[in-house]
Enzyme design. Structure first.
Site, PDB file in Angstrom:
ATOM      1  CB  CYS A   1      27.718   3.201   7.859  1.00 42.01           C
ATOM      2  SG  CYS A   1      27.178   2.112   6.545  1.00 42.01           S
TER       3      CYS A   1
ATOM      4  CG  HIS B   1      24.809   5.655   8.767  1.00 47.95           C
ATOM      5  ND1 HIS B   1      25.180   6.073   7.514  1.00 47.95           N
ATOM      6  CD2 HIS B   1      24.396   4.365   8.623  1.00 47.95           C
ATOM      7  CE1 HIS B   1      24.999   5.091   6.665  1.00 47.95           C
ATOM      8  NE2 HIS B   1      24.517   4.054   7.305  1.00 47.95           N
TER       9      HIS B   1
ATOM     10  CG  ASN C   1      23.097   3.578   4.004  1.00 51.22           C
ATOM     11  OD1 ASN C   1      24.191   4.150   4.052  1.00 51.22           O
ATOM     12  ND2 ASN C   1      22.799   2.546   4.771  1.00 51.22           N
TER      13      ASN C   1
HETATM   14  N1  ACO Z   1      10.378  -4.189  -2.141  1.00 47.10           N
HETATM   15  C1  ACO Z   1       9.295  -4.920  -1.855  1.00 47.10           C
HETATM   16  N2  ACO Z   1       9.315  -5.910  -0.959  1.00 47.10           N
HETATM   17  C2  ACO Z   1      10.481  -6.168  -0.334  1.00 47.10           C
HETATM   18  C3  ACO Z   1      11.655  -5.448  -0.608  1.00 47.10           C
HETATM   19  C4  ACO Z   1      11.576  -4.424  -1.558  1.00 47.10           C
HETATM   20  N3  ACO Z   1      12.631  -3.651  -1.884  1.00 47.10           N
HETATM   21  N4  ACO Z   1      12.640  -5.937   0.166  1.00 47.10           N
HETATM   22  C5  ACO Z   1      12.132  -6.930   0.897  1.00 47.10           C
HETATM   23  N5  ACO Z   1      10.825  -7.077   0.592  1.00 47.10           N
HETATM   24  C6  ACO Z   1       9.859  -8.028   1.139  1.00 47.10           C
HETATM   25  C7  ACO Z   1      10.533  -9.282   1.668  1.00 47.10           C
HETATM   26  O1  ACO Z   1      10.718 -10.231   0.644  1.00 47.10           O
HETATM   27  C8  ACO Z   1       9.536  -9.744   2.695  1.00 47.10           C
HETATM   28  O2  ACO Z   1       8.488 -10.388   2.044  1.00 47.10           O
HETATM   29  P1  ACO Z   1       7.775 -11.675   2.695  1.00 47.10           P
HETATM   30  O3  ACO Z   1       7.177 -11.173   3.979  1.00 47.10           O
HETATM   31  O4  ACO Z   1       6.796 -12.072   1.663  1.00 47.10           O
HETATM   32  O5  ACO Z   1       8.886 -12.648   2.923  1.00 47.10           O
HETATM   33  C9  ACO Z   1       8.989  -8.443   3.268  1.00 47.10           C
HETATM   34  O6  ACO Z   1       9.250  -7.432   2.277  1.00 47.10           O
HETATM   35  C10 ACO Z   1       9.655  -8.039   4.567  1.00 47.10           C
HETATM   36  O7  ACO Z   1      11.075  -8.129   4.403  1.00 47.10           O
HETATM   37  P2  ACO Z   1      12.079  -7.791   5.556  1.00 47.10           P
HETATM   38  O8  ACO Z   1      13.474  -7.924   5.070  1.00 47.10           O
HETATM   39  O9  ACO Z   1      11.673  -8.552   6.772  1.00 47.10           O
HETATM   40  O10 ACO Z   1      11.726  -6.250   5.723  1.00 47.10           O
HETATM   41  P3  ACO Z   1      11.935  -5.318   6.949  1.00 47.10           P
HETATM   42  O11 ACO Z   1      10.636  -4.902   7.460  1.00 47.10           O
HETATM   43  O12 ACO Z   1      12.938  -5.872   7.909  1.00 47.10           O
HETATM   44  O13 ACO Z   1      12.588  -4.059   6.239  1.00 47.10           O
HETATM   45  C11 ACO Z   1      14.741  -3.016   6.079  1.00 47.10           C
HETATM   46  C12 ACO Z   1      13.858  -4.158   5.613  1.00 47.10           C
HETATM   47  C13 ACO Z   1      14.112  -1.721   5.645  1.00 47.10           C
HETATM   48  C14 ACO Z   1      16.120  -3.137   5.448  1.00 47.10           C
HETATM   49  C15 ACO Z   1      14.834  -3.118   7.620  1.00 47.10           C
HETATM   50  O14 ACO Z   1      15.309  -4.360   8.031  1.00 47.10           O
HETATM   51  C16 ACO Z   1      15.679  -2.071   8.208  1.00 47.10           C
HETATM   52  O15 ACO Z   1      15.278  -0.939   8.351  1.00 47.10           O
HETATM   53  N6  ACO Z   1      16.921  -2.407   8.627  1.00 47.10           N
HETATM   54  C17 ACO Z   1      17.794  -1.449   9.239  1.00 47.10           C
HETATM   55  C18 ACO Z   1      19.112  -1.566   8.695  1.00 47.10           C
HETATM   56  C19 ACO Z   1      19.329  -0.729   7.469  1.00 47.10           C
HETATM   57  O16 ACO Z   1      18.673   0.218   7.159  1.00 47.10           O
HETATM   58  N7  ACO Z   1      20.384  -1.110   6.814  1.00 47.10           N
HETATM   59  C20 ACO Z   1      20.874  -0.360   5.742  1.00 47.10           C
HETATM   60  C21 ACO Z   1      22.286  -0.607   5.514  1.00 47.10           C
HETATM   61  S1  ACO Z   1      23.232  -1.010   6.869  1.00 47.10           S
HETATM   62  C22 ACO Z   1      23.831   0.349   7.550  1.00 47.10           C
HETATM   63  O17 ACO Z   1      23.821   1.377   6.960  1.00 47.10           O
HETATM   64  C23 ACO Z   1      24.396   0.252   8.899  1.00 47.10           C
END
Ligand code: ACO
Length: 323
Positions: free
Chosen positions: A112, A248, A278
């Site tokens: 990215c 990004h 993304n």
């Molecule tokens: N829909 C519904 N529920 C979901 C989904 C979904 N698509 N995905 C995960 N969940 C659930 C999980 O199973 C978990 O459930 P549980 O609590 O029962 O176990 C709960 O939601 C929380 O999951 P997490 O993975 O802990 O969710 P988080 O709050 O961390 O959000 C996210 C995930 C949005 C990806 C976050 O980690 C984030 O913003 N990361 C930043 C990195 C990013 O955006 N990366 C993108 C690509 S990398 C890049 O471009 C550099």
């Protein structure tokens, strides 16, 4: 002196749109969950195009907008982690598709951060005095490396391409830069492991071809390391003025947090992940091209913009560009 300047920009996304509601019919998720956590509502995905097709569309638009012929291009750099092939490069395919007979062409792999890295490299090529004009594109078909049954990653990505025409000029337009990498955190974001199928290979064949991510670790990395990088890059400027930040487009909550951390007004961070999700290396040039179309940014206006990429590698980096 030889310096480089962005003289045109363009973007292209495939026609097919997948809304969050449609994803919710395929995997256990909801529009509400996706939008609240990421700011994403929809993404474009290819149905019969590959990365080189998206790039060729952008390259052709750049030529048309600038009113020049393909044989006036000296180089083509394509930043992508989703090339059509490992060989030939996507950039060579684009060269062939648009007929840029006098250009050399190669791909750059920095996930990215790819567009920011490629723009920095293109700037140095022009500064060398050996090349006058080049096309720099960030393009991805993320849809082909995503596991569409994995809700934790399938909801995050989209396909698309954006790019710029970079040309020789006498005054400095790339005012500051700071590129960084950390391979010790490589495992937190991976895609496209290639299994060794040689009859002589005795190692572990269990690599995953699909994208895998430790979301929390990436969030923390972006907030801490990328925010610091933005501040260090701005500190290189005499006047410290930034009109807009084009970061990004991974996640809206991340941009909110980054604005706080860097003490820059949130309104200065442009975003469009709601419509494109993304798109990895394509996200910054798509954002730039859209902002120019909407007249938020104007080429040749002397506005100062900060481009910040971050992603797999880990890689991250910023450039301050005077338009
Ligand atoms: N829909 C519904 N529920 C979901 C989904 C979904 N698509 N995905 C995960 N969940 C659930 C999980 O199973 C978990 O459930 P549980 O609590 O029962 O176990 C709960 O939601 C929380 O999951 P997490 O993975 O802990 O969710 P988080 O709050 O961390 O959000 C996210 C995930 C949005 C990806 C976050 O980690 C984030 O913003 N990361 C930043 C990195 C990013 O955006 N990366 C993108 C690509 S990398 C890049 O471009 C550099």
């Amino acid at each position: 002196m030889n310096y480089s300047r962005i003289t045109q920009c363009a973007h292209y996304v495939p026609e097919k749109i997948i809304h969050n509601d449609e994803l919710a019919t395929m995997i256990e998720t909801s529009d509400e969950w996706i939008y609240q956590r990421t700011g994403i509502r929809q993404r474009h995905v290819v149905t019969d195009e590959n990365t080189s097709d998206l790039c060729a569309n952008v390259a052709q638009q750049l030529l048309t907008k600038r009113g020049i012929e393909a044989n006036q291009i000296d180089f083509i750099l394509v930043a992508t982690v989703t090339p059509d092939y490992q060989m030939p490069s996507t950039a060579c395919l684009v060269q062939g598709l648009i007929g840029a007979n006098n250009a050399f062409a190669m791909d750059i792999t920095a996930a990215c951060s790819g567009f920011v890295y490629a723009l920095s490299m293109a700037d140095k090529l022009i500064q060398s005095g050996n090349y006058q004009r080049g096309i720099v594109i960030g393009a991805e078909t993320m849809s082909k490396v995503i596991d569409w049954t994995d809700r934790s990653t399938a909801v995050l990505f989209g396909d698309g391409a954006g790019g710029v025409l970079l040309e020789n000029t006498e005054t400095k337009h790339i005012l500051a830069e700071n590129l960084q990498s950390d391979g010790s955190r490589a495992n937190s974001l991976t895609a496209g492991f290639t299994n060794n199928q040689s009859p002589f290979f005795k190692g572990d064949l269990l690599g995953n071809q699909y994208l895998e991510m430790d979301g929390r670790q990436i969030f923390d990395f972006a907030l801490k390391d990328v925010s610091k990088n933005i501040c260090h890059t701005m500190a290189q400027l005499d006047n410290q003025t930034i009109d807009y930040v084009l970061a990004h487009q991974a996640n809206k909550r991340l941009l909110d947090a980054m604005a706080k951390k860097t003490k820059l007004p949130r309104e200065k961070f442009l975003d469009n992940m709601e419509f494109f999700a993304n798109t990895s290396a394509a996200s910054i040039p798509i954002l730039l091209s859209e902002a120019v179309e909407k007249e938020i940014l104007t080429l040749n206006s002397k506005q100062q913009i900060l481009l910040t990429g971050f992603g797999g590698g880990l890689t991250w980096g910023s450039l301050v560009v005077k338009l």
